[in-house]
Write an enzyme that holds these catalytic residues in place. Structure first.
Site, mmCIF file in Angstrom:
data_model
loop_
_atom_site.group_PDB
_atom_site.id
_atom_site.type_symbol
_atom_site.label_atom_id
_atom_site.label_comp_id
_atom_site.label_asym_id
_atom_site.label_seq_id
_atom_site.Cartn_x
_atom_site.Cartn_y
_atom_site.Cartn_z
ATOM 1 N N GLU A 156 0.767 -1.073 0.146
ATOM 2 C CA GLU A 156 0.098 0.091 0.085
ATOM 3 C C GLU A 156 0.938 1.000 -0.141
ATOM 4 O O GLU A 156 0.765 1.765 0.791
ATOM 5 C CB GLU A 156 -1.188 0.201 1.174
ATOM 6 C CG GLU A 156 -2.253 -1.170 1.307
ATOM 7 C CD GLU A 156 -2.947 -1.010 2.152
ATOM 8 O OE1 GLU A 156 -2.853 -0.408 3.096
ATOM 9 O OE2 GLU A 156 -4.008 -1.684 1.939
ATOM 10 N N GLU A 198 -5.151 -9.012 0.854
ATOM 11 C CA GLU A 198 -6.150 -8.360 2.287
ATOM 12 C C GLU A 198 -7.147 -8.499 1.727
ATOM 13 O O GLU A 198 -7.760 -7.843 1.135
ATOM 14 C CB GLU A 198 -4.797 -7.401 2.597
ATOM 15 C CG GLU A 198 -3.659 -7.416 3.531
ATOM 16 C CD GLU A 198 -3.846 -5.819 3.874
ATOM 17 O OE1 GLU A 198 -4.338 -5.574 4.354
ATOM 18 O OE2 GLU A 198 -2.202 -5.544 3.977
HETATM 19 C C1 BGP Z 1 -3.872 -1.850 5.195
HETATM 20 C C2 BGP Z 1 -2.860 -2.442 5.389
HETATM 21 C C3 BGP Z 1 -3.056 -3.563 6.742
HETATM 22 C C4 BGP Z 1 -3.940 -3.562 8.150
HETATM 23 C C5 BGP Z 1 -5.514 -3.142 7.172
HETATM 24 C C6 BGP Z 1 -6.653 -2.639 8.304
HETATM 25 O O1 BGP Z 1 -4.487 -0.876 5.440
HETATM 26 O O2 BGP Z 1 -1.664 -2.774 4.891
HETATM 27 O O3 BGP Z 1 -1.464 -3.621 7.415
HETATM 28 O O4 BGP Z 1 -3.559 -2.595 8.715
HETATM 29 O O5 BGP Z 1 -5.161 -1.860 6.202
HETATM 30 O O6 BGP Z 1 -6.110 -2.011 8.501
HETATM 31 P P1 BGP Z 1 -7.318 -1.059 10.356
HETATM 32 O O7 BGP Z 1 -5.903 -1.591 10.896
HETATM 33 O O8 BGP Z 1 -6.129 0.174 9.836
HETATM 34 O O9 BGP Z 1 -8.231 -1.447 10.651
#
Ligand code: BGP
Length: 482
Positions: free
Chosen positions: A170, A382
């Site tokens: 990201e 993800e």
């Molecule tokens: C993405 C990231 C992850 C993870 C996920 C969930 O942006 O790559 O590392 O954190 O989001 O986001 P959050 O933890 O802000 O809910």
């Protein structure tokens, strides 16, 4: 498209789960690891929910064997994890820390022992702080060589066992949160010029790593993971359709066109020129970017939500750091770029407690877009639901997570029918872990971890949730038993 029959998922489909070093490992200063930008940033008061840190996280560094055993019992086909640069090069460059290399050797070997394919992210946001001190990290071109050197160390050490590599996680998020919103290190706000320069350096780092990997292991599979939020025009008004086009060029294609074609979208470039914020590009850069793009094997997609674009007048809303990090529904605010677009809520979709829209069809949509525009295979690196989970009589019942994942997998199956070549589906996350800005209360895992925001709370014991047993069946039936 409508299909009378579904083909189902390909037979070698990689059912997986993902994590990131800073969010799970802990052991923040163990065995020679250097300090990272995040180790520093979380210590600035007010930056994270209740000042949470990843110092201990969920202690995966010491419990990886237990975690991998749980993955094996579940039947997981792939595990996506990231490597902490500062464990390998505590100063970002210079001396190598053998203990750090050994930790990931052990983790990779443990996964392979159970037939789980390791999928490695080279950079998931934790940069050695020493690089910040040497030359301000991503802001300086020198980081390109240091990153490629670090990546090459990984390729040489693990390339005999790791087939799938993700260069960057990201890039759009860590750069916009770091240089526009002030919510990630280095905490700068509205610094457009540096933001685009930083991105060009990250693109060159990505490209350099792709070239280095393919030189060493031509058959390796490589891509970058992009946080893709497909965008809907607010309504049929032409100015809102144009707002969507602007959003796509500046927020989506700006990165994906680089990964897939090695070029910047023309109208986005023209806009940046008019604003005086184009990055400095050295002679030969675009050729390197194009060459790397021709060698990339897949587009990595982190899919959580879609968004809406509506025309935003020149005196309209801007970017802000007002985000819902508490889990109190309805506290997120509309953001945008004056003169181009703003992103209001979508009344047709439900949201999570953190105001993220829930849109399973958007997952099919983004696979379709990527297939049409880039004709690349796709790794969903993800996708998942952050929620409040509770232990009741030693069990965790999370029907909402099962419903969320089921709906997304159904749409992903349709994307396969549409002709999209989807290689993997890695849900976020395996165990509960630290949510960067939202603490430990925002849980994503199949496996509950007994800890709260307070560093000394909980036993860190693992409890498989209902979703763990459900996903076990999904994997065993290759996505048929949902
Ligand atoms: C993405 C990231 C992850 C993870 C996920 C969930 O942006 O790559 O590392 O954190 O989001 O986001 P959050 O933890 O802000 O809910």
């Amino acid at each position: 498209m409508y299909f009378k029959e579904t083909k189902g998922f390909p037979k070698d489909f990689l059912w997986g789960r993902a994590s990131a070093a800073y969010q799970v490992e802990g052991g923040w200063d163990a065995d020679g690891k250097g300090v990272t930008n995040w180790d520093k940033f979380v210590r600035i008061p007010g930056k994270t929910f209740k000042e949470t840190t990843g110092d201990k996280a969920v202690d995966h560094y010491h419990r990886y064997k237990e975690d991998v055993k749980l993955m094996a019992d579940m039947g997981l086909k792939t595990y996506r994890f990231s490597i902490a640069w500062a464990r390998i090069y505590p100063n970002g460059n210079g001396e190598i820390n053998e203990a750090g290399l050994q930790f990931y050797d052990n983790l990779i070997n443990e996964l392979l022992k159970y037939g789980i394919e390791p999928m490695v992210t080279v950079y998931h946001w934790d940069m050695p702080q020493a690089l910040e001190e040497q030359y301000h990290g991503w802001e300086d071109r020198r980081i390109v060589d240091d990153y490629v050197n670090y990546a090459t160390t990984l390729f040489k050490r693990y390339g005999d066992r790791v087939k799938y590599w993700i260069t960057m996680n990201e890039q759009n998020i860590f750069t916009s949160f770091g240089w526009l919103k002030g919510m990630h290190p280095p905490g700068k706000e509205n610094d457009m010029k540096t933001f685009y320069q930083v991105n060009h350096h990250a693109n060159m780092a990505h490209a350099g790593a792709v070239l280095a990997l393919k030189e060493l292991y031509p058959d390796a599979k490589v891509g970058a993971s992009f946080a893709y939020s497909p965008c809907y025009a607010f309504d049929r008004k032409p100015e809102n359709a144009m707002a969507k086009a602007d959003y796509d060029d500046l927020q989506n294609y700006w990165w994906m066109d680089i990964y897939a074609y090695g070029r910047y979208p023309k109208s986005a470039w023209a806009y940046l020129e008019s604003m005086g914020v184009t990055p400095d590009i050295q002679e030969g850069d675009m050729e390197i970017l194009r060459k790397a793009a021709s060698l990339v094997n897949f587009m990595g997609v982190n899919y959580y939500q879609t968004c809406v674009a509506e025309y935003n007048p020149i005196d309209g809303v801007g970017m802000s750091n007002a985000m819902n990090t508490t889990g109190k529904k309805g506290t997120a605010q509309v953001q945008g770029i004056p003169g181009l677009y703003k992103n209001p809520a979508n009344d047709f979709l439900p949201t999570t407690d953190w105001d993220w829209t829930i849109d399973p069809m958007g997952l099919r949509m983004c696979c379709r877009d990527i297939t049409s525009r880039y004709a690349l295979p796709i790794v969903i690196s993800e996708n998942g639901l952050g929620a409040f989970d509770k232990v009741e009589d030693g069990q965790v019942h999370d029907p909402y997570r099962i419903a969320y994942l089921k709906a997304h997998i159904e749409e992903l199956k349709k994307a396969c029918d549409d002709g999209c070549e989807v290689l993997a589906y890695c849900t976020w996350s395996y165990t509960d872990l630290l949510s960067w800005l939202n603490g430990y209360q925002k849980r994503y895992g199949f496996v509950y971890v007994d800890r709260e925001e307070d560093e000394n709370s909980g036993t860190l014991n693992r409890i498989p949730k209902d979703s763990y047993y459900w996903y076990q069946k999904v994997i065993a039936s290759n996505g048929e038993d949902l």
